[in-house]
Design a protein around this motif. Structure first.
Motif, PDB file in Angstrom:
ATOM      1  N   VAL A 111     -11.324  -5.417 156.265  1.00 22.06           N
ATOM      2  CA  VAL A 111     -12.557  -6.195 156.270  1.00 22.06           C
ATOM      3  C   VAL A 111     -13.240  -6.100 154.911  1.00 22.06           C
ATOM      4  O   VAL A 111     -13.111  -5.104 154.204  1.00 22.06           O
ATOM      5  CB  VAL A 111     -13.529  -5.694 157.375  1.00 22.06           C
ATOM      6  CG1 VAL A 111     -12.893  -5.813 158.751  1.00 22.06           C
ATOM      7  CG2 VAL A 111     -13.965  -4.243 157.118  1.00 22.06           C
ATOM      8  N   SER A 116     -17.259  -8.708 161.369  1.00 18.92           N
ATOM      9  CA  SER A 116     -16.574  -8.889 160.087  1.00 18.92           C
ATOM     10  C   SER A 116     -15.815 -10.217 160.034  1.00 18.92           C
ATOM     11  O   SER A 116     -15.524 -10.722 158.957  1.00 18.92           O
ATOM     12  CB  SER A 116     -15.605  -7.728 159.842  1.00 18.92           C
ATOM     13  OG  SER A 116     -14.498  -7.796 160.719  1.00 18.92           O
ATOM     14  N   CYS A 117     -15.485 -10.772 161.213  1.00 16.33           N
ATOM     15  CA  CYS A 117     -14.791 -12.066 161.298  1.00 16.33           C
ATOM     16  C   CYS A 117     -15.783 -13.210 161.477  1.00 16.33           C
ATOM     17  O   CYS A 117     -15.406 -14.295 161.973  1.00 16.33           O
ATOM     18  CB  CYS A 117     -13.795 -12.051 162.460  1.00 16.33           C
ATOM     19  SG  CYS A 117     -12.440 -10.890 162.244  1.00 16.33           S
ATOM     20  N   ARG A 122     -16.031 -14.853 164.982  1.00 10.76           N
ATOM     21  CA  ARG A 122     -14.885 -15.556 165.567  1.00 10.76           C
ATOM     22  C   ARG A 122     -14.019 -14.576 166.363  1.00 10.76           C
ATOM     23  O   ARG A 122     -13.236 -13.813 165.809  1.00 10.76           O
ATOM     24  CB  ARG A 122     -14.072 -16.235 164.469  1.00 10.76           C
ATOM     25  CG  ARG A 122     -14.804 -17.431 163.859  1.00 10.76           C
ATOM     26  CD  ARG A 122     -13.927 -18.152 162.863  1.00 10.76           C
ATOM     27  NE  ARG A 122     -13.764 -17.372 161.646  1.00 10.76           N
ATOM     28  CZ  ARG A 122     -12.929 -17.707 160.662  1.00 10.76           C
ATOM     29  NH1 ARG A 122     -12.184 -18.789 160.776  1.00 10.76           N
ATOM     30  NH2 ARG A 122     -12.833 -16.957 159.600  1.00 10.76           N
ATOM     31  N   LYS A 182     -10.148 -14.940 165.961  1.00  8.09           N
ATOM     32  CA  LYS A 182      -9.576 -14.329 164.769  1.00  8.09           C
ATOM     33  C   LYS A 182      -9.467 -12.814 164.939  1.00  8.09           C
ATOM     34  O   LYS A 182      -8.447 -12.204 164.578  1.00  8.09           O
ATOM     35  CB  LYS A 182     -10.431 -14.658 163.551  1.00  8.09           C
ATOM     36  CG  LYS A 182      -9.902 -14.062 162.247  1.00  8.09           C
ATOM     37  CD  LYS A 182     -10.792 -14.431 161.070  1.00  8.09           C
ATOM     38  CE  LYS A 182     -10.279 -13.784 159.790  1.00  8.09           C
ATOM     39  NZ  LYS A 182     -11.140 -14.103 158.619  1.00  8.09           N
ATOM     40  N   ALA A 183     -10.520 -12.201 165.498  1.00 10.09           N
ATOM     41  CA  ALA A 183     -10.497 -10.750 165.707  1.00 10.09           C
ATOM     42  C   ALA A 183      -9.386 -10.354 166.667  1.00 10.09           C
ATOM     43  O   ALA A 183      -8.687  -9.356 166.452  1.00 10.09           O
ATOM     44  CB  ALA A 183     -11.852 -10.280 166.232  1.00 10.09           C
TER      45      ALA A 183
END
Length: 423
Positions: free
Chosen positions: A95, A399-400, A403, A406-407
């Motif tokens: 990240v 950190s995404c 989303r 995505k995580a």
């Protein structure tokens, strides 16, 4: 009450609970040779790296001179990559920045940093202490256990060690013996849960020839074998009521009477008992004698779960890799793989972590264990055995940029599974 922030992924809305605002956080920084605890005050920042000017200096060749910055802004904690070569990892994913709630952890190089709220930070421990023989880890929780062991070791009083399975109760019992004046005398370990009910008395107190069917010779029990030393009784709550009576009498009189014998034998044994079961509840239900409980619980030790000592994970992993080197060859581990391990809940504690590390080392396709090797080793277990902690899952979503898809992809799990971790 918890506030909630609304994150809008492409496929729907997920409510992420926010932790109550806290103005001070505690970072537990785990390294192979030492442990640091650092407070982060609202409006301030802490720099981690190998450079002499950093607030926390890490002795790790995979860490950059100025690796990352941890900031507390508006009562919330953030970690930001400061342009490092090898990155910052949360839940096995690299990240650029991530919000960290109490209970989360992140990985820098081979160092695991656990986050605690100021009111959850453990009290200070004695300076100058060291970890226990045979045990790995310098987290505040483990150093507190080490301090308690050193206070109790010189005494002869019984000690009751409590803790979940896999936390190392047997290692603490061994340390109590090795640090005591009885260290040169025998150490005998017996698992009460593995004793057949009809033979438990004979195993503990011995038996005479002909005392029962199959007793062809006289045999000394565990108490006589441990005379002058220490007897470790694991899973003490599994003893039957009649054996509990005999054990209580032995503790009070300092002598044992072998099954079928008429003459008692004097013994000088220090008892260390261990249990995962709530003995107080067993006493209330009549399953364990109250007088025996009070006789055993003169000294008390509680073993922390692995979730309470996450900053020890890096050191534990390195220790287990050295143990399996003779069988699988030399192995290194990536920061992403450590991050993946640090994000798990570990219901089986250190024993379970050891099994996963060994499995990942065997499955690794190169000398460096990757996050995919760890994930595959974990997914080989029964469904639901391991999962990412709520705090780490939230940090990864943050950190995404909110989303969830995505995580979830970064962790190699379905979105529904990841949403379950958040909830």
């Amino acid at each position: 009450m918890f506030e909630a922030s609304r994150i809008e992924p492409a496929t729907g809305t997920v409510e992420i609970p926010r932790e109550p605002r806290s103005k001070v956080f505690c970072l537990e920084v785990g390294q192979s040779d030492r442990q640091d605890s650092v407070g982060v005050i609202d409006g301030c920042s802490v720099v981690l790296g190998t450079g002499a000017g950093c607030d926390v200096v890490l002795k790790d060749r995979t860490v950059s001179n100025r690796h990352c910055v941890v900031r507390c802004k508006g009562g919330r904690l953030w970690v930001e990559d400061a342009g490092s070569r090898n990155g910052v990892y949360v839940g096995g994913a690299r990240v650029q920045s991530a919000q960290l709630a109490p209970g989360a952890c992140f990985v820098v190089g081979h160092c695991t940093i656990a986050v605690r709220a100021s009111n959850d930070a453990p009290p200070p421990i004695e300076q100058g202490g060291d970890c226990l023989p045979r045990m790995v880890g310098r987290s505040p929780a483990m150093m507190r256990v080490a301090s308690q062991v050193r206070r109790l070791a010189p005494l002869s009083v019984p000690v009751l060690v409590r803790g979940a399975t896999g936390t190392g109760k047997d290692l603490v019992a061994r340390a109590l013996h090795e640090l005591s004046p009885r260290a040169s005398r025998p150490y005998v370990a017996l698992n009460a849960g593995a004793l057949a009910k009809d033979l438990a008395s004979a195993e503990l107190f011995g038996h005479d020839r002909g005392a029962f069917t199959g007793a062809h010779i006289r045999r000394d029990g565990a108490f006589v074998a441990a005379d002058g030393g220490t007897l470790f009784l694991d899973e003490i709550g599994e003893l039957s009521p009649d054996v509990q009576v005999r054990l209580l009498r032995t503790l009070e009189d300092g002598e044992v009477r072998p099954v079928g014998a008429g003459t008692p034998i004097k013994v000088n044994v220090r008892i260390v008992a261990a249990t995962w079961a709530p003995l107080e509840q067993l006493v209330e239900q009549g399953g364990f004698r109250e007088d025996l409980y009070h006789r055993l619980a003169v000294g008390m030790l509680s073993m922390p779960s692995l979730a309470e000592r996450r900053s020890d994970i890096s050191a534990l992993v390195e220790h287990f890799l050295k143990q399996c080197e003779a069988e699988v060859g030399p192995r290194r581990i990536s920061s992403a793989a450590i991050g993946c391990l640090a994000a798990q809940r570990w219901p089986g504690n250190v024993r379970q972590l050891k099994n996963i590390v060994w499995r990942a080392a065997m499955l690794a396709r190169s000398e460096t264990i990757a996050a995919s090797d760890v994930e595959f080793a974990i997914h080989e277990l029964p469904a639901g055995t391991l999962r990412m902690s709520k705090a780490s899952a939230i940090a990864l979503v943050q950190s995404c940029e909110g989303r969830v898809a995505k995580a979830a992809k970064m962790c190699g799990v379905p979105r529904s599974t990841f949403r379950g971790w958040i909830r």
